[in-house]
Every structure is written in C-alpha cells, then in structure tokens.
Write an enzyme that holds these catalytic residues in place. Structure first.
Site, short mmCIF file in Angstrom:
data_model
loop_
_atom_site.label_atom_id
_atom_site.label_comp_id
_atom_site.label_asym_id
_atom_site.label_seq_id
_atom_site.Cartn_x
_atom_site.Cartn_y
_atom_site.Cartn_z
N ASP A 82 -3.58 27.46 -29.30
CA ASP A 82 -2.29 27.20 -29.87
C ASP A 82 -1.92 28.23 -30.96
OD1 ASP A 82 -0.07 25.40 -30.42
OD2 ASP A 82 -1.24 24.33 -31.98
N ASP A 104 2.34 33.59 -29.92
CA ASP A 104 3.54 33.32 -30.79
C ASP A 104 4.13 34.59 -31.82
OD1 ASP A 104 5.31 32.51 -32.57
OD2 ASP A 104 4.03 30.61 -33.76
N GLY A 209 5.67 20.48 -32.61
CA GLY A 209 6.23 19.56 -33.81
C GLY A 209 6.49 18.16 -33.43
N SER A 211 4.90 15.37 -33.30
CA SER A 211 4.51 13.95 -34.06
C SER A 211 5.71 13.37 -34.83
CB SER A 211 3.33 14.28 -34.88
OG SER A 211 2.33 14.79 -34.23
P1 13P Z 1 2.75 18.21 -34.76
O1 13P Z 1 1.57 18.55 -35.70
O2 13P Z 1 3.94 18.13 -35.73
O3 13P Z 1 2.42 17.22 -34.05
O4 13P Z 1 3.00 19.79 -34.16
C1 13P Z 1 1.76 20.00 -33.35
C2 13P Z 1 2.14 21.41 -32.66
O5 13P Z 1 3.31 21.96 -32.39
C3 13P Z 1 1.03 22.14 -32.38
O6 13P Z 1 1.28 23.47 -31.85
O1 G3H Z 2 1.12 24.11 -35.03
C1 G3H Z 2 0.19 23.74 -35.94
C2 G3H Z 2 -1.14 22.86 -35.46
O2 G3H Z 2 -0.63 21.55 -35.96
C3 G3H Z 2 -2.32 23.47 -35.96
O3 G3H Z 2 -2.55 23.34 -37.26
O4 G3H Z 2 -3.28 25.61 -38.14
O5 G3H Z 2 -3.32 23.23 -39.41
O6 G3H Z 2 -4.78 23.96 -37.29
P1 G3H Z 2 -3.52 24.28 -37.97
ZN ZN Z 3 3.16 24.12 -32.69
#
Ligand code: 13P
Ligand code: G3H
Ligand code: ZN
Length: 284
Positions: A82, A104, A209, A211
């Site tokens: 991610d 990214d 994003g 959540s």
């Molecule tokens: P949230 O933490 O806002 O759910 O976003 C997750 C995300 O986009 C991880 O790449």
């Molecule tokens: O997109 C971000 C994710 O919520 C990961 O967050 O970099 O704190 O692990 P982190």
């Molecule tokens: Zn993200």
C-alpha cells in the site's frame, strides 16, 4: 490456496459490480482477522501492508503470515503493498512474495508519475504482480487545507485518461473527496467526477481513505465503478477500542492474549460488515 494476483480479483469485481475490500495489516492478529472475515463471508480479499507496517512488523513476517493464512484459506487472497513510494520498496516486496504493489507517484508531476509507474510495471509484471498507481492527491484528514484547496487536488478525468493510456496500469487510485484517517465531519464525495473518470478509463478504480465514509456513499461509489475499497482506520479503531475495554475492565490483566483475542474478534466483525457493504460477500 496460494496468493493470487490482484488484477484477477478486480476484473471479476468490475464485471459483477462489487468491490473487493483491501484491508491494512500491521500484525498477526489483524491478518488473522482479515482472513477470518473473508472466509466467514466467502469473499475474495486483499491484505495490504504500508511501508510503515513493513517497517514495524518486518517484511518476512508480513509475507510469511499472509502466505500461511492464504494457504489455509478457501477464499482467494492477494498481498499488496500500500502506497509504495520508491522503486526499491516495490522490488523488495516483489522479491519477498507480494502478489501486487501500489506505486504512489502522486506527489510527482504527471509525467514523472507516469515514468515511475512504467518503470515499476516493466519490472514486476513479468514476475506476475499487478500494479496500482495514484493520480490526484488523497491526503489526510489532518492536512490543514480548505475544501477548495482539497478540491484542487482531485483527480482530473482527462489526466486520468492520459495516465492510463500511457501506463496501462492495473488499478488506479483517485482523489474524489476522501482522506486517510478519522474525518472531522462527514466526507462529501464528488460522484460526478468519479463517473466522468469511469467513462474515460476502463481500468479498475480504487477508493482510498474509505473508513468513515457512510455506507450509502460507499455503495454509490461502487455502483459507479469503484472496484477496490481501502480500509485501515476502522480496523485500528475496533482493535484498539476492544483492547482498551479489556484493560479498563481488568487493569491487572497481564496476559496479552486476553487483550489481543477480543481485539482480533472486533477487527473481524468490522471487516465482515465492510465486506457486506462492498457486495463482495459470496463472491469467492
Ligand atoms: P483509511 O485509514 O482512511 O481507511 O484509509 C485506508 C487507505 O486508504 C489505505 O491506503
Ligand atoms: O494509507 C495509509 C494507511 O492507512 C497506512 O497508514 O502508513 O500509518 O501504516 P500507515
Ligand atoms: Zn491510501
């Protein structure tokens, strides 16, 4: 079963108009919660690890735990990086057995983002990995910017068309009003922009994003073409709240399992709820 490539999960989701949940992990309990939820809901699932998660847990642990979970599971599971920000990070994940990566390059100018994405695709596609890229800036809820400043960072549909033609990327993360972390108010998504992007590109679209985005808005985004929905913060909230409840109720508790067990159950419950909102239940 062995880890699967993300692209096959997203192609089926796109055809059948649902979204695959992509859930962030940091530790064994969260990986177990993601797999338990996916199995209970008979859903395909993406386990994803950020660079921060990899630094915290160690890449060998993330990969080994996920592989064991996937081998035992009867549902298809992809392991995805991610928000990878460098070629070196992507290659470390590819070498360690991830089945998918995100590069990214959204903080770079458009042509540099395209060049970085193409460099990654060229390197990892022959290894069987799929690649997600980001166009527009998703940012965090803690960013101190106004609504109009945030809108200026939304994905431009014409740029999205150009980006996809220039890269042939497997999945595209877009900025349409969501942000990482906890929202202060209720996020307002630019659905018109999403539809305009979907009209111009056939690539599966990713919503980050997610959540704190109301279920109805998530369903609307999915009905307009979002195929992958990223959730991290809601899992953190459930996990930590359940741990805190145990410690508040039993301040003398010293057995980590007494805290982490309920935390894992709470994470499983929220992930199951999300899977049902995404419509990926029963799709494994
Ligand atoms: P949230 O933490 O806002 O759910 O976003 C997750 C995300 O986009 C991880 O790449
Ligand atoms: O997109 C971000 C994710 O919520 C990961 O967050 O970099 O704190 O692990 P982190
Ligand atoms: Zn993200």
């Amino acid at each position: 079963m062995a880890l699967v490539s993300m692209v096959e999960l997203l192609e089926k989701a796109q055809k059948e108009h649902y979204a695959v949940g992509a859930f962030n992990c940091n530790n064994m309990e969260i990986i177990q919660a993601i797999v338990a939820a996916a199995e209970a809901e008979q859903a395909p699932v993406i386990i994803q690890a950020s660079q921060g998660a990899i630094k915290y847990a160690g890449i060998e642990y993330i990969t080994a735990l996920t592989k064991v979970a996937a081998e035992k599971a009867k549902v298809p599971i992809a392991l995805h990086l991610d928000h990878g920000t460098s070629f070196a990070q992507v290659m470390q994940c590819a070498r360690n057995g991830f089945s998918s990566v995100m590069i990214d390059g959204s903080k770079h100018p458009l042509e540099d983002n395209i060049a970085l994405t193409n460099k990654v695709i060229e390197a990892v596609r022959p290894m069987g990995l799929s690649v997600e890229a980001e166009l527009g800036k998703i940012g965090g809820t803690e960013d101190d910017i106004t609504v109009s400043e945030r809108e200026a960072l939304f994905t431009d549909p014409a740029e999205a068309e150009h980006f996809v033609q220039a890269t042939q990327v497997d999945a595209l993360a877009i900025a349409i009003g969501t942000a990482h972390g906890q929202y202060k108010g209720i996020p307002k998504l630019d659905f018109e922009r999403l539809s305009e992007i979907v009209k111009r590109v056939t690539t599966p679209i990713v919503l980050h994003g997610s959540s704190g985005v109301p279920d109805e808005a998530l369903r609307e985004a999915i009905s307009r073409g979002v195929c992958k929905v990223n959730i991290d913060t809601n899992i953190r909230e459930a996990f930590v709240l359940a741990s805190r409840q145990v410690l508040n109720a039993s301040p003398k508790e010293i057995d980590p399992r007494k805290m982490l067990g309920p935390a894992r159950e709470a994470a499983t419950a929220i992930i199951r709820e999300k899977i049902r909102v995404f419509g990926s239940n029963g799709k494994a």
